[in-house]
Design an enzyme around this catalytic site. Structure first.
Site, PDB file in Angstrom:
ATOM      1  N   ARG A  55       0.840  -1.191   0.000  1.00  0.00           N
ATOM      2  CA  ARG A  55       0.000   0.000   0.000  1.00  0.00           C
ATOM      3  C   ARG A  55       0.875   1.240   0.000  1.00  0.00           C
ATOM      4  NH1 ARG A  55      -3.305  -2.779  -1.721  1.00  0.00           N
ATOM      5  NH2 ARG A  55      -5.106  -3.650  -0.664  1.00  0.00           N
ATOM      6  N   GLU A  84      -2.910   8.367  -5.403  1.00  0.00           N
ATOM      7  CA  GLU A  84      -3.052   7.737  -6.720  1.00  0.00           C
ATOM      8  C   GLU A  84      -4.176   8.391  -7.501  1.00  0.00           C
ATOM      9  OE1 GLU A  84      -3.377   3.527  -6.020  1.00  0.00           O
ATOM     10  OE2 GLU A  84      -1.266   3.384  -5.523  1.00  0.00           O
ATOM     11  N   HIS A 103      -1.068  -1.120 -10.321  1.00  0.00           N
ATOM     12  CA  HIS A 103      -1.378  -2.102  -9.265  1.00  0.00           C
ATOM     13  C   HIS A 103      -2.476  -3.036  -9.778  1.00  0.00           C
ATOM     14  CE1 HIS A 103      -1.330  -3.361  -5.065  1.00  0.00           C
ATOM     15  NE2 HIS A 103      -2.638  -3.310  -5.039  1.00  0.00           N
TER      16      HIS A 103
END
Length: 130
Positions: A55, A84, A103
């Site tokens: 994370r 993000e 991701h």
């Protein structure tokens, strides 16, 4: 477990000092926020590579920028970021020894199919159909 898998239990500081690669896979909690910052980065080998597949926020990105810019560690590879998407003018993105990927590693056709099967079976089991 340690004996079963022939591993040695060590402290985080030992890992920082001795590991060639450090790969993070843990949740972002109050106790893990900025877990890797200036002190930890300075303890790492100059040849160390830091991988964050966990994370954003676990690594202090400002401290990481300084460490990478000053070649205190060799490189960092992330697929997460504290904000993000990161700003286009994010300094880390301009470094040649920093790699940011999306991701989405688990987003494959097979993973999506397994997710559907597992979810459907959970619902059916709950409804006592299977």
């Amino acid at each position: 477990m340690v004996n079963k898998y022939h591993v040695k239990e060590v402290s985080k500081n030992d890992i920082y000092r001795n590991a060639d690669y450090i790969s993070l896979h843990l949740p972002l909690l109050d106790t893990t926020k900025n877990m890797i910052s200036t002190q930890q980065l300075k303890e790492m080998k100059k040849s160390a590579v830091l991988v964050n597949a966990a994370r954003g926020g676990i690594v202090d990105e400002k401290a990481l920028y300084v460490a990478l810019k000053n070649h205190e560690i060799q490189a960092a590879c992330f697929d997460v970021f504290s904000v993000e998407p990161p700003a286009q003018n994010e300094p880390l993105l301009k470094l040649s020894n920093f790699l940011l990927t999306s991701h989405t590693a688990a987003r494959t056709v097979e993973a999506d199919q397994r997710t559907c099967v597992i979810s459907t079976n959970a619902v059916l089991k709950h409804l006592r159909i299977i």
